[in-house]
Design an enzyme around this catalytic site. Structure first.
Site, mmCIF file in Angstrom:
data_model
loop_
_atom_site.group_PDB
_atom_site.id
_atom_site.type_symbol
_atom_site.label_atom_id
_atom_site.label_comp_id
_atom_site.label_asym_id
_atom_site.label_seq_id
_atom_site.Cartn_x
_atom_site.Cartn_y
_atom_site.Cartn_z
ATOM 1 N N CYS A 15 74.510 46.134 -88.992
ATOM 2 C CA CYS A 15 74.329 45.539 -90.723
ATOM 3 C C CYS A 15 75.192 45.987 -92.083
ATOM 4 O O CYS A 15 76.034 45.882 -92.084
ATOM 5 C CB CYS A 15 73.561 44.954 -90.270
ATOM 6 N N ARG A 57 72.672 60.921 -93.781
ATOM 7 C CA ARG A 57 73.174 61.303 -92.545
ATOM 8 C C ARG A 57 72.316 60.880 -91.648
ATOM 9 O O ARG A 57 71.700 60.829 -89.955
ATOM 10 C CB ARG A 57 74.243 62.131 -91.721
ATOM 11 N N SER A 58 71.779 59.921 -91.737
ATOM 12 C CA SER A 58 70.953 59.006 -91.298
ATOM 13 C C SER A 58 70.842 57.991 -90.115
ATOM 14 O O SER A 58 72.750 58.248 -89.107
ATOM 15 C CB SER A 58 69.652 58.010 -91.660
ATOM 16 N N ASP A 94 73.810 65.796 -95.530
ATOM 17 C CA ASP A 94 72.237 66.039 -95.570
ATOM 18 C C ASP A 94 71.412 66.781 -95.896
ATOM 19 O O ASP A 94 72.813 68.278 -96.363
ATOM 20 C CB ASP A 94 71.813 65.339 -94.451
ATOM 21 N N ILE A 95 70.654 67.011 -96.325
ATOM 22 C CA ILE A 95 69.612 68.114 -96.182
ATOM 23 C C ILE A 95 70.114 69.329 -96.222
ATOM 24 O O ILE A 95 70.048 70.436 -96.756
ATOM 25 C CB ILE A 95 68.294 67.687 -96.167
#
Ligand code: NAD
Length: 309
Positions: free
Chosen positions: A142, A177-178, A200-201
Protein backbone atom coordinates in the site's frame (compact mmCIF):
# COMPACT_ATOMS: atom_id res chain seq x y z
CA UNK A 1 7.80 31.38 -3.70
CA UNK A 2 6.06 29.46 -6.46
CA UNK A 3 6.00 26.06 -4.74
CA UNK A 4 2.67 24.23 -4.87
CA UNK A 5 1.83 22.30 -1.70
CA UNK A 6 -0.26 19.24 -2.54
CA UNK A 7 -2.12 17.50 0.27
CA UNK A 8 -2.79 13.76 0.52
CA UNK A 9 -6.47 14.59 1.02
CA UNK A 10 -6.65 16.05 -2.54
CA UNK A 11 -4.66 13.17 -4.05
CA UNK A 12 -6.82 10.49 -2.44
CA UNK A 13 -10.16 12.25 -3.14
CA UNK A 14 -10.76 10.70 -6.58
CA UNK A 15 -9.86 7.20 -5.33
CA UNK A 16 -12.17 7.55 -2.32
CA UNK A 17 -14.99 8.81 -4.56
CA UNK A 18 -14.49 5.93 -7.01
CA UNK A 19 -14.47 3.38 -4.17
CA UNK A 20 -17.59 4.89 -2.64
CA UNK A 21 -19.42 4.72 -5.98
CA UNK A 22 -18.26 1.14 -6.67
CA UNK A 23 -19.50 -0.07 -3.28
CA UNK A 24 -22.80 1.80 -3.65
CA UNK A 25 -23.54 1.07 -7.33
CA UNK A 26 -22.69 -2.63 -7.06
CA UNK A 27 -24.35 -2.91 -3.64
CA UNK A 28 -21.40 -4.83 -2.18
CA UNK A 29 -19.96 -4.74 1.32
CA UNK A 30 -16.37 -5.97 1.35
CA UNK A 31 -15.08 -6.66 4.86
CA UNK A 32 -11.60 -5.79 6.10
CA UNK A 33 -10.26 -7.12 9.41
CA UNK A 34 -7.32 -5.31 11.03
CA UNK A 35 -5.29 -7.00 13.76
CA UNK A 36 -3.72 -4.83 16.44
CA UNK A 37 -1.30 -6.76 18.65
CA UNK A 38 1.06 -4.01 19.78
CA UNK A 39 0.96 -0.85 21.94
CA UNK A 40 2.40 1.40 19.24
CA UNK A 41 0.48 4.72 19.24
CA UNK A 42 1.28 5.15 15.51
CA UNK A 43 -0.42 1.79 14.79
CA UNK A 44 -3.47 2.79 16.84
CA UNK A 45 -3.65 6.09 14.89
CA UNK A 46 -3.39 4.22 11.57
CA UNK A 47 -6.19 1.86 12.73
CA UNK A 48 -8.33 4.87 13.63
CA UNK A 49 -7.82 6.41 10.15
CA UNK A 50 -8.58 3.08 8.49
CA UNK A 51 -11.84 2.78 10.43
CA UNK A 52 -12.84 6.35 9.58
CA UNK A 53 -12.04 6.08 5.87
CA UNK A 54 -13.75 2.69 5.55
CA UNK A 55 -16.89 4.09 7.22
CA UNK A 56 -16.94 6.97 4.72
CA UNK A 57 -16.48 4.62 1.77
CA UNK A 58 -19.03 2.00 2.83
CA UNK A 59 -16.46 -0.70 3.54
CA UNK A 60 -16.92 -2.81 6.67
CA UNK A 61 -13.91 -2.61 8.95
CA UNK A 62 -13.42 -4.60 12.13
CA UNK A 63 -10.47 -4.00 14.43
CA UNK A 64 -9.50 -7.15 16.34
CA UNK A 65 -7.14 -6.59 19.28
CA UNK A 66 -5.22 -9.54 20.65
CA UNK A 67 -2.00 -10.55 22.40
CA UNK A 68 0.89 -11.03 20.04
CA UNK A 69 1.17 -14.72 20.90
CA UNK A 70 -2.47 -15.22 19.89
CA UNK A 71 -2.07 -13.45 16.56
CA UNK A 72 -1.11 -16.39 14.36
CA UNK A 73 -4.23 -18.40 15.32
CA UNK A 74 -6.43 -15.32 14.92
CA UNK A 75 -5.09 -14.79 11.40
CA UNK A 76 -5.76 -18.45 10.52
CA UNK A 77 -9.36 -18.07 11.75
CA UNK A 78 -9.86 -15.00 9.56
CA UNK A 79 -8.25 -16.81 6.59
CA UNK A 80 -10.90 -19.52 6.90
CA UNK A 81 -13.86 -17.17 7.38
CA UNK A 82 -15.55 -16.49 4.02
CA UNK A 83 -17.21 -13.36 5.47
CA UNK A 84 -13.74 -11.75 5.74
CA UNK A 85 -12.42 -10.49 2.39
CA UNK A 86 -9.26 -8.71 3.48
CA UNK A 87 -6.80 -8.97 6.38
CA UNK A 88 -4.18 -6.55 7.62
CA UNK A 89 -1.85 -6.54 10.60
CA UNK A 90 -0.42 -3.45 12.27
CA UNK A 91 3.34 -4.02 12.34
CA UNK A 92 5.73 -4.21 14.09
CA UNK A 93 4.39 -7.05 16.25
CA UNK A 94 7.56 -8.91 17.27
CA UNK A 95 9.87 -6.54 15.39
CA UNK A 96 11.98 -9.38 13.98
CA UNK A 97 11.75 -12.22 11.44
CA UNK A 98 8.62 -13.53 13.11
CA UNK A 99 6.79 -10.55 11.59
CA UNK A 100 7.94 -11.73 8.15
CA UNK A 101 6.57 -15.18 8.97
CA UNK A 102 3.21 -13.67 10.00
CA UNK A 103 3.05 -11.74 6.72
CA UNK A 104 3.07 -15.10 4.97
CA UNK A 105 0.47 -16.64 7.29
CA UNK A 106 -2.10 -14.19 5.90
CA UNK A 107 -3.92 -15.93 3.02
CA UNK A 108 -2.49 -14.60 -0.26
CA UNK A 109 -6.06 -14.07 -1.51
CA UNK A 110 -6.87 -11.80 1.47
CA UNK A 111 -3.59 -9.91 1.80
CA UNK A 112 -4.68 -6.28 1.27
CA UNK A 113 -1.23 -4.98 2.23
CA UNK A 114 0.53 -6.98 -0.50
CA UNK A 115 3.18 -8.24 1.93
CA UNK A 116 2.90 -11.96 1.10
CA UNK A 117 6.06 -13.37 -0.49
CA UNK A 118 4.24 -14.05 -3.77
CA UNK A 119 3.32 -10.38 -4.23
CA UNK A 120 6.70 -9.13 -3.05
CA UNK A 121 8.51 -11.53 -5.41
CA UNK A 122 6.28 -10.53 -8.36
CA UNK A 123 6.87 -6.85 -7.63
CA UNK A 124 10.66 -7.20 -7.57
CA UNK A 125 10.54 -9.30 -10.73
CA UNK A 126 8.22 -6.91 -12.57
CA UNK A 127 5.53 -9.59 -12.92
CA UNK A 128 2.35 -7.55 -13.04
CA UNK A 129 -0.39 -10.20 -13.32
CA UNK A 130 -1.32 -13.27 -11.29
CA UNK A 131 -2.66 -15.21 -14.28
CA UNK A 132 -1.52 -16.06 -17.81
CA UNK A 133 -4.57 -14.34 -19.34
CA UNK A 134 -3.54 -11.10 -17.54
CA UNK A 135 -6.97 -10.54 -16.00
CA UNK A 136 -5.82 -10.39 -12.37
CA UNK A 137 -3.38 -7.66 -11.41
CA UNK A 138 -0.94 -8.38 -8.58
CA UNK A 139 -1.47 -6.65 -5.25
CA UNK A 140 1.18 -4.01 -4.60
CA UNK A 141 2.16 -2.97 -1.03
CA UNK A 142 0.00 0.00 0.00
CA UNK A 143 2.54 2.69 0.90
CA UNK A 144 4.80 2.17 -2.15
CA UNK A 145 1.65 2.01 -4.33
CA UNK A 146 0.34 5.18 -2.65
CA UNK A 147 3.62 6.95 -3.48
CA UNK A 148 3.31 5.86 -7.13
CA UNK A 149 -0.19 7.40 -7.14
CA UNK A 150 1.19 10.61 -5.61
CA UNK A 151 3.75 10.78 -8.42
CA UNK A 152 1.08 10.14 -11.05
CA UNK A 153 -1.11 12.86 -9.55
CA UNK A 154 1.60 15.54 -9.55
CA UNK A 155 2.62 14.68 -13.14
CA UNK A 156 5.95 12.93 -12.63
CA UNK A 157 4.62 9.97 -14.64
CA UNK A 158 4.53 10.87 -18.34
CA UNK A 159 1.22 9.63 -19.82
CA UNK A 160 2.50 9.92 -23.40
CA UNK A 161 4.92 7.05 -22.80
CA UNK A 162 3.71 3.43 -22.82
CA UNK A 163 2.47 1.87 -19.56
CA UNK A 164 5.48 0.43 -17.72
CA UNK A 165 7.95 3.03 -19.09
CA UNK A 166 6.37 6.25 -17.88
CA UNK A 167 9.27 7.28 -15.63
CA UNK A 168 11.88 6.94 -18.38
CA UNK A 169 14.38 9.79 -17.95
CA UNK A 170 13.35 10.68 -14.38
CA UNK A 171 15.89 10.65 -11.58
CA UNK A 172 14.50 9.94 -8.12
CA UNK A 173 16.21 9.88 -4.71
CA UNK A 174 14.51 7.85 -1.98
CA UNK A 175 15.88 8.37 1.54
CA UNK A 176 14.78 5.13 3.26
CA UNK A 177 15.48 1.55 2.21
CA UNK A 178 13.21 -0.37 4.58
CA UNK A 179 11.70 -3.65 3.40
CA UNK A 180 8.21 -2.19 3.91
CA UNK A 181 8.52 1.04 1.92
CA UNK A 182 11.88 2.25 0.61
CA UNK A 183 13.25 -0.85 -1.16
CA UNK A 184 9.96 -1.92 -2.80
CA UNK A 185 9.37 1.68 -3.86
CA UNK A 186 12.83 1.91 -5.44
CA UNK A 187 12.11 -1.30 -7.38
CA UNK A 188 8.66 -0.17 -8.53
CA UNK A 189 9.92 3.19 -9.78
CA UNK A 190 12.94 1.63 -11.49
CA UNK A 191 10.68 -1.01 -13.09
CA UNK A 192 8.62 1.93 -14.42
CA UNK A 193 11.77 3.38 -16.01
CA UNK A 194 13.28 5.76 -13.43
CA UNK A 195 16.89 5.90 -12.31
CA UNK A 196 16.60 5.66 -8.52
CA UNK A 197 19.17 6.53 -5.90
CA UNK A 198 18.19 4.54 -2.82
CA UNK A 199 19.72 6.06 0.30
CA UNK A 200 20.00 4.46 3.73
CA UNK A 201 22.27 4.94 6.72
CA UNK A 202 24.91 2.67 5.18
CA UNK A 203 25.15 4.12 1.68
CA UNK A 204 23.53 4.60 -1.71
CA UNK A 205 22.41 1.99 -4.25
CA UNK A 206 21.26 2.69 -7.79
CA UNK A 207 18.16 0.94 -9.18
CA UNK A 208 17.63 1.16 -12.97
CA UNK A 209 16.65 -0.71 -16.14
CA UNK A 210 19.74 0.45 -18.03
CA UNK A 211 20.20 2.85 -20.94
CA UNK A 212 17.13 2.88 -23.21
CA UNK A 213 15.37 0.66 -20.63
CA UNK A 214 17.03 -2.35 -22.21
CA UNK A 215 16.34 -4.55 -19.16
CA UNK A 216 12.88 -6.03 -18.53
CA UNK A 217 13.22 -5.61 -14.79
CA UNK A 218 15.43 -3.36 -12.70
CA UNK A 219 18.94 -4.19 -11.53
CA UNK A 220 20.72 -2.81 -8.50
CA UNK A 221 24.28 -1.54 -8.29
CA UNK A 222 26.26 -0.39 -5.26
CA UNK A 223 27.70 3.13 -5.48
CA UNK A 224 30.16 5.22 -3.52
CA UNK A 225 27.99 8.30 -4.04
CA UNK A 226 26.97 10.56 -1.17
CA UNK A 227 23.69 12.38 -0.59
CA UNK A 228 25.37 15.62 -1.71
CA UNK A 229 26.08 13.97 -5.10
CA UNK A 230 22.57 12.63 -5.76
CA UNK A 231 20.22 15.34 -4.47
CA UNK A 232 21.29 17.98 -7.04
CA UNK A 233 20.65 15.41 -9.84
CA UNK A 234 17.18 14.42 -8.69
CA UNK A 235 13.87 15.46 -10.27
CA UNK A 236 12.06 13.89 -7.31
CA UNK A 237 13.14 13.48 -3.67
CA UNK A 238 11.11 11.10 -1.48
CA UNK A 239 11.98 10.79 2.18
CA UNK A 240 10.91 8.52 5.05
CA UNK A 241 13.41 8.87 7.87
CA UNK A 242 11.76 7.97 11.18
CA UNK A 243 13.66 10.54 13.27
CA UNK A 244 12.24 13.91 14.42
CA UNK A 245 15.59 15.71 14.11
CA UNK A 246 16.36 14.55 10.54
CA UNK A 247 16.06 17.20 7.82
CA UNK A 248 16.88 16.78 4.13
CA UNK A 249 19.46 19.50 3.29
CA UNK A 250 17.29 21.91 1.25
CA UNK A 251 20.32 23.71 -0.20
CA UNK A 252 21.22 20.52 -2.13
CA UNK A 253 17.78 20.07 -3.70
CA UNK A 254 17.57 20.90 -7.41
CA UNK A 255 15.55 24.01 -8.22
CA UNK A 256 12.04 22.88 -9.21
CA UNK A 257 12.27 19.36 -7.80
CA UNK A 258 9.21 17.45 -6.56
CA UNK A 259 9.61 16.75 -2.83
CA UNK A 260 7.54 14.12 -1.02
CA UNK A 261 7.65 13.15 2.66
CA UNK A 262 6.14 9.88 3.91
CA UNK A 263 7.77 9.84 7.36
CA UNK A 264 5.59 10.52 10.39
CA UNK A 265 8.11 13.30 11.07
CA UNK A 266 8.64 16.36 8.90
CA UNK A 267 11.84 15.43 7.04
CA UNK A 268 11.77 18.70 5.07
CA UNK A 269 12.02 22.14 6.64
CA UNK A 270 8.72 23.46 5.23
CA UNK A 271 9.85 27.09 4.79
CA UNK A 272 13.16 26.17 3.19
CA UNK A 273 11.82 23.49 0.86
CA UNK A 274 9.12 25.81 -0.47
CA UNK A 275 11.90 28.12 -1.72
CA UNK A 276 13.29 25.31 -3.92
CA UNK A 277 10.63 22.72 -4.77
CA UNK A 278 8.05 23.10 -7.54
CA UNK A 279 5.75 20.68 -5.70
CA UNK A 280 5.85 19.71 -2.03
CA UNK A 281 3.77 16.84 -0.62
CA UNK A 282 4.18 16.95 3.19
CA UNK A 283 2.43 13.62 4.00
CA UNK A 284 0.84 10.66 2.20
CA UNK A 285 -1.06 8.64 4.86
CA UNK A 286 -4.52 9.21 3.37
CA UNK A 287 -3.36 7.91 -0.01
CA UNK A 288 -2.01 4.75 1.66
CA UNK A 289 -5.39 4.04 3.25
CA UNK A 290 -7.16 4.63 -0.09
CA UNK A 291 -4.82 2.04 -1.68
CA UNK A 292 -5.59 -0.39 1.12
CA UNK A 293 -9.30 -0.12 0.30
CA UNK A 294 -8.61 -0.37 -3.43
CA UNK A 295 -6.63 -3.57 -2.85
CA UNK A 296 -9.52 -4.91 -0.74
CA UNK A 297 -12.09 -4.36 -3.51
CA UNK A 298 -9.73 -6.04 -5.99
CA UNK A 299 -9.32 -9.10 -3.72
CA UNK A 300 -13.08 -9.15 -3.08
CA UNK A 301 -13.65 -9.40 -6.84
CA UNK A 302 -11.07 -12.21 -7.22
CA UNK A 303 -12.82 -14.14 -4.40
CA UNK A 304 -16.24 -13.66 -6.04
CA UNK A 305 -14.85 -14.79 -9.44
CA UNK A 306 -13.33 -17.91 -7.86
CA UNK A 307 -16.50 -18.82 -5.97
CA UNK A 308 -18.56 -18.64 -9.19
CA UNK A 309 -16.17 -20.71 -11.33
P1 NAD B 1 12.45 1.78 9.15
O1 NAD B 1 13.01 2.18 10.47
O2 NAD B 1 12.20 0.35 8.86
O3 NAD B 1 13.42 2.31 7.99
C1 NAD B 1 14.03 3.56 8.03
C2 NAD B 1 14.94 3.72 6.82
O4 NAD B 1 15.49 5.03 6.83
C3 NAD B 1 16.12 2.75 6.81
O5 NAD B 1 16.37 2.35 5.48
C4 NAD B 1 17.28 3.61 7.32
O6 NAD B 1 18.54 3.17 6.86
C5 NAD B 1 16.91 4.94 6.72
N1 NAD B 1 17.51 6.05 7.46
C6 NAD B 1 17.39 6.32 8.77
N2 NAD B 1 18.11 7.43 9.07
C7 NAD B 1 18.68 7.85 7.93
C8 NAD B 1 19.53 8.92 7.58
N3 NAD B 1 19.92 9.81 8.48
N4 NAD B 1 19.92 9.04 6.30
C9 NAD B 1 19.52 8.17 5.37
N5 NAD B 1 18.71 7.13 5.63
C10 NAD B 1 18.30 6.97 6.89
O7 NAD B 1 11.12 2.63 8.99
P2 NAD B 1 9.87 2.46 7.96
O8 NAD B 1 8.97 1.37 8.40
O9 NAD B 1 10.34 2.48 6.55
O10 NAD B 1 9.11 3.83 8.26
C11 NAD B 1 9.74 5.06 7.99
C12 NAD B 1 8.78 6.20 8.29
O11 NAD B 1 7.71 6.15 7.39
C13 NAD B 1 8.17 6.15 9.69
O12 NAD B 1 8.05 7.48 10.18
C14 NAD B 1 6.82 5.53 9.45
O13 NAD B 1 5.87 5.89 10.43
C15 NAD B 1 6.48 6.12 8.10
N6 NAD B 1 5.53 5.33 7.32
C16 NAD B 1 4.52 6.00 6.71
C17 NAD B 1 3.59 5.34 5.96
C18 NAD B 1 2.51 6.12 5.28
O14 NAD B 1 1.66 5.56 4.63
N7 NAD B 1 2.53 7.42 5.40
C19 NAD B 1 3.66 3.95 5.82
C20 NAD B 1 4.73 3.25 6.40
C21 NAD B 1 5.68 3.97 7.15
Amino acid sequence: MSCKVVLAQSISASYREELKNTVKDRNIRPKLVGFLANDDPAAAKYAEWTAKTCAETGIEFELRKCLRNELENKIVEANQDSAVHGIMVYYPVFGDRQDQYLQNVVDVGKDVEGLHHKYVYNMYHNIRFLDQAQTKKCIIPCTPLGLVKVMEYVGVYNGILPYGNRLHGRVVTIINRSEIVGRPLAALLANDGAKVYSVDINGIQEFHRGVGLKLKKHEVTETTLKIEDVLPLSDVVITGVPTPSYKVPSDLIRDGAVCINFSTFKNFDADEIKKKASIYVPAVGKVTVAMLERNLVRLYDYQIQESTV
